[in-house]
Write a protein that holds these residues in place. Structure first.
Motif, mmCIF file in Angstrom:
data_model
loop_
_atom_site.group_PDB
_atom_site.id
_atom_site.type_symbol
_atom_site.label_atom_id
_atom_site.label_comp_id
_atom_site.label_asym_id
_atom_site.label_seq_id
_atom_site.Cartn_x
_atom_site.Cartn_y
_atom_site.Cartn_z
ATOM 1 N N ALA A 192 1.441 -1.219 -0.270
ATOM 2 C CA ALA A 192 0.090 -0.201 0.138
ATOM 3 C C ALA A 192 0.899 1.295 0.180
ATOM 4 C CB ALA A 192 -0.819 -0.432 1.101
ATOM 5 N N TYR A 193 2.356 1.349 0.019
ATOM 6 C CA TYR A 193 2.932 2.498 0.077
ATOM 7 C C TYR A 193 3.036 3.139 -1.524
ATOM 8 C CZ TYR A 193 4.240 1.692 5.238
ATOM 9 O OH TYR A 193 4.680 0.800 6.970
ATOM 10 N N GLN A 194 3.411 4.077 -1.216
ATOM 11 C CA GLN A 194 3.535 4.936 -2.275
ATOM 12 C C GLN A 194 4.782 4.137 -3.827
ATOM 13 O OE1 GLN A 194 6.310 8.310 -2.432
ATOM 14 N NE2 GLN A 194 4.709 9.344 -2.683
ATOM 15 N N LYS A 195 3.640 4.510 -4.749
ATOM 16 C CA LYS A 195 4.213 3.463 -5.449
ATOM 17 C C LYS A 195 4.382 4.255 -7.012
ATOM 18 C CE LYS A 195 5.085 -0.272 -3.495
ATOM 19 N NZ LYS A 195 4.649 -0.095 -2.248
ATOM 20 N N PRO A 196 4.839 4.645 -7.672
ATOM 21 C CA PRO A 196 6.636 4.639 -7.210
ATOM 22 C C PRO A 196 6.914 5.149 -5.972
ATOM 23 C CG PRO A 196 7.051 5.645 -9.211
ATOM 24 C CD PRO A 196 5.491 5.617 -8.880
ATOM 25 N N PRO A 197 8.254 4.798 -5.060
ATOM 26 C CA PRO A 197 8.481 5.806 -3.972
ATOM 27 C C PRO A 197 9.461 6.804 -4.366
ATOM 28 C CG PRO A 197 9.524 3.376 -4.273
ATOM 29 C CD PRO A 197 8.612 3.549 -4.743
ATOM 30 N N LEU A 198 9.266 7.897 -3.803
ATOM 31 C CA LEU A 198 9.738 9.132 -3.399
ATOM 32 C C LEU A 198 10.834 9.162 -2.606
ATOM 33 C CD1 LEU A 198 7.285 11.698 -3.666
ATOM 34 C CD2 LEU A 198 8.262 10.627 -5.567
ATOM 35 N N HIS A 199 10.953 8.123 -1.267
ATOM 36 C CA HIS A 199 12.150 7.936 -1.130
ATOM 37 C C HIS A 199 12.273 6.609 -0.518
ATOM 38 C CE1 HIS A 199 15.192 8.317 2.909
ATOM 39 N NE2 HIS A 199 15.218 9.568 2.085
ATOM 40 N N TYR A 200 13.857 6.030 -0.591
ATOM 41 C CA TYR A 200 14.393 4.987 -0.656
ATOM 42 C C TYR A 200 13.535 3.775 0.559
ATOM 43 C CZ TYR A 200 18.087 5.360 2.503
ATOM 44 O OH TYR A 200 18.933 5.635 3.635
ATOM 45 N N LEU A 201 14.299 4.945 1.707
ATOM 46 C CA LEU A 201 13.532 4.217 3.206
ATOM 47 C C LEU A 201 12.472 4.976 3.272
ATOM 48 C CD1 LEU A 201 15.199 2.522 4.945
ATOM 49 C CD2 LEU A 201 15.614 5.081 6.467
ATOM 50 N N ILE A 202 11.137 3.124 4.081
ATOM 51 C CA ILE A 202 10.362 3.113 3.654
ATOM 52 C C ILE A 202 9.819 3.136 5.536
ATOM 53 C CG2 ILE A 202 7.896 2.062 3.460
ATOM 54 C CD1 ILE A 202 8.870 1.119 1.389
ATOM 55 N N THR A 203 9.186 4.476 5.857
ATOM 56 C CA THR A 203 8.916 4.511 7.227
ATOM 57 C C THR A 203 7.139 4.229 7.421
ATOM 58 O OG1 THR A 203 8.518 6.749 7.658
ATOM 59 C CG2 THR A 203 10.047 5.713 7.992
ATOM 60 N N GLU A 204 6.787 4.123 8.554
ATOM 61 C CA GLU A 204 4.980 3.605 8.578
ATOM 62 C C GLU A 204 4.444 5.170 8.136
ATOM 63 O OE1 GLU A 204 6.400 0.996 11.400
ATOM 64 O OE2 GLU A 204 7.061 3.031 10.243
ATOM 65 N N SER A 205 5.272 6.353 7.883
ATOM 66 C CA SER A 205 4.231 7.645 8.000
ATOM 67 C C SER A 205 4.363 8.450 5.982
ATOM 68 C CB SER A 205 4.465 8.982 8.929
ATOM 69 O OG SER A 205 6.454 9.069 8.180
ATOM 70 N N THR A 206 5.781 7.104 5.507
ATOM 71 C CA THR A 206 5.374 6.998 4.093
ATOM 72 C C THR A 206 3.899 6.835 3.380
ATOM 73 O OG1 THR A 206 7.525 5.627 3.672
ATOM 74 C CG2 THR A 206 6.486 6.046 1.859
ATOM 75 N N LEU A 210 0.385 6.052 1.445
ATOM 76 C CA LEU A 210 -0.538 5.003 0.968
ATOM 77 C C LEU A 210 -0.934 6.046 -0.350
ATOM 78 C CD1 LEU A 210 -1.855 3.809 3.962
ATOM 79 C CD2 LEU A 210 -0.060 3.367 3.383
ATOM 80 N N ALA A 211 -0.521 4.955 -1.134
ATOM 81 C CA ALA A 211 -0.765 5.115 -2.977
ATOM 82 C C ALA A 211 -0.422 4.437 -3.916
ATOM 83 C CB ALA A 211 -0.560 7.045 -3.090
ATOM 84 N N ASN A 212 -0.825 3.265 -4.608
ATOM 85 C CA ASN A 212 -1.028 2.400 -5.455
ATOM 86 C C ASN A 212 -1.737 2.380 -6.583
ATOM 87 O OD1 ASN A 212 -0.065 -0.034 -6.581
ATOM 88 N ND2 ASN A 212 1.034 -1.016 -4.499
ATOM 89 N N PRO A 213 -1.717 3.120 -7.842
ATOM 90 C CA PRO A 213 -2.053 3.386 -8.760
ATOM 91 C C PRO A 213 -2.381 1.841 -9.794
ATOM 92 C CG PRO A 213 -0.468 4.306 -9.359
ATOM 93 C CD PRO A 213 0.103 3.761 -8.183
ATOM 94 N N TYR A 214 -1.379 1.095 -9.726
ATOM 95 C CA TYR A 214 -0.709 0.121 -10.142
ATOM 96 C C TYR A 214 -1.517 -1.415 -9.783
ATOM 97 C CZ TYR A 214 2.583 2.741 -11.857
ATOM 98 O OH TYR A 214 3.030 3.606 -12.583
ATOM 99 N N TRP A 215 -2.725 -1.636 -8.566
ATOM 100 C CA TRP A 215 -3.002 -2.703 -7.778
ATOM 101 C C TRP A 215 -3.962 -2.677 -7.000
ATOM 102 C CZ3 TRP A 215 0.730 -6.308 -4.272
ATOM 103 C CH2 TRP A 215 0.189 -7.702 -5.129
ATOM 104 N N SER A 216 -5.317 -3.232 -7.417
ATOM 105 C CA SER A 216 -6.862 -2.616 -6.828
ATOM 106 C C SER A 216 -6.238 -3.210 -5.408
ATOM 107 C CB SER A 216 -7.662 -3.891 -7.603
ATOM 108 O OG SER A 216 -7.273 -5.000 -7.697
ATOM 109 N N TYR A 217 -5.803 -5.109 -5.463
ATOM 110 C CA TYR A 217 -5.645 -5.373 -3.653
ATOM 111 C C TYR A 217 -4.557 -4.145 -2.862
ATOM 112 C CZ TYR A 217 -2.362 -7.978 -0.440
ATOM 113 O OH TYR A 217 -2.761 -8.126 0.832
#
Length: 331
Positions: A101-115, A117-124
């Motif tokens: 559920a985290y941002q895709k594509p990511p704007l920062h390489y390190l994922i935290t819980e505050s990253t 949530l945005a995924n335009p590619y996967w309905s799941y």
């Protein structure tokens, strides 16, 4: 502590169930009665269908639980039903979301819980985001005691994890490697990924059960080991006793030939996934992931070899891999 697991017989939940019982938790597993061999000794089984609210209400009766965990909620309708079922009946409701559920594509390489949530590619993934939003809205307006957990790719001895493998027959990739067939790696294989063993995940998760400080929070629980996909596939090959024949194909090309892989790749595994586990370690101080992937996947291969009846090969998946490779080679 009295805990209800809805589902509880999957790859991740099986390891959590076992550890919960080992730590003295009074565990109830609510499911339709399938895969009972994965229910740990000492757990109590409640048979029913959570997707039928009236039937579930009857099966659960007036029993209250300190914690309710739903391992099989995938849509907003699922969690809204759970709110109706468990509001006032539990001190903590844990929703199993997804790190996809985290941002895709990511704007920062390190994922935290505050990253974001945005995924335009996967309905799941979008459905998981909608679930989170519905639960948090209920938490903010009426105090529904939700905790959100976002697993990334978590595996156990019954799974050979890879970006491209058969989900239903995971031995397929080992069989393909041992037969010397080419193994597709998306991109150039240098993007980074995190593999988490289910027994490691369980240590962090069980520490959240009944933890009042975790209410209203989201957590991911992963290993701190970061590997490239080339390293991951070579580790699978080493566990299988062969040097795999890797063929690198761009994710865009793979998904152009096999559109069903858009969510799996662009919505998840084509992007690097490196997780900062500071938050779960702050809430569960004794959490530490201790199973490196090379060890975990070797244990998985050994388990399959000890259970030859499970060494099944997915011919449809094999055909799909061959088709992608043939299309790539004939460009």
């Amino acid at each position: 502590m009295k805990v209800l697991f809805i589902g509880g017989t999957g790859i991740i939940s099986t390891a959590v169930s076992k550890l919960a019982v080992d730590r003295g938790i009074e565990l109830y597993v609510f499911n339709r009665g399938h895969n009972q061999e994965h229910v740990p000794e000492g757990a109590k089984v409640i048979t029913g269908d959570i997707r039928n609210k009236a039937s579930a209400d009857e099966a659960l009766g007036v029993t209250a639980f300190d914690v309710v965990v739903n391992w099989i909620a995938y849509t907003e309708a699922d969690v809204r039903r759970d709110i109706e079922l468990f509001e006032g009946r539990t001190e903590q409701y844990i929703f199993i979301s997804s790190a996809s559920a985290y941002q895709k594509p990511p704007l920062h390489y390190l994922i935290t819980e505050s990253t974001p949530l945005a995924n335009p590619y996967w309905s799941y993934s979008r459905n998981k985001i909608a679930c989170e939003e519905a639960l948090l809205e209920r938490y903010r307006t009426s105090g529904f005691p939700v905790t959100i957990v976002r697993p990334s790719l978590t595996y156990g001895y019954t799974m050979i994890p890879a970006a491209l493998n058969s989900w239903s027959k995971p031995w397929s990739i080992v069989d393909r490697m041992r037969k010397g067939k080419p193994i597709i790696v998306h991109g150039d294989g240098t993007s980074l990924w995190t593999m988490t063993h289910n027994t490691d995940f369980a240590k962090g998760f069980v520490g959240l059960l009944g933890n009042p400080q975790a209410i209203g929070h989201a957590f991911h629980i992963t290993s701190d080991e970061v590997l490239s996909w080339n390293q991951i596939y070579n580790s699978i090959g080493k566990a299988a006793g062969v040097e795999p024949r890797l063929i690198h194909i761009a994710s865009d090309f793979i998904t152009s030939v096999s559109p069903d892989e858009v969510g799996n790749l662009h919505g998840d595994k084509a992007a690097s996934a490196v997780f900062d586990n500071t938050k779960i370690k702050r809430f569960v101080p004794d959490f530490a992931a201790t199973v490196p992937f090379a060890m975990g996947v070797r244990q998985s291969v050994e388990w399959f070899e000890a259970h030859p009846e499970r060494c099944l090969v997915d011919s449809e998946w094999n055909h799909q891999m061959d088709h992608i490779i043939a299309s790539y080679s004939s460009r």
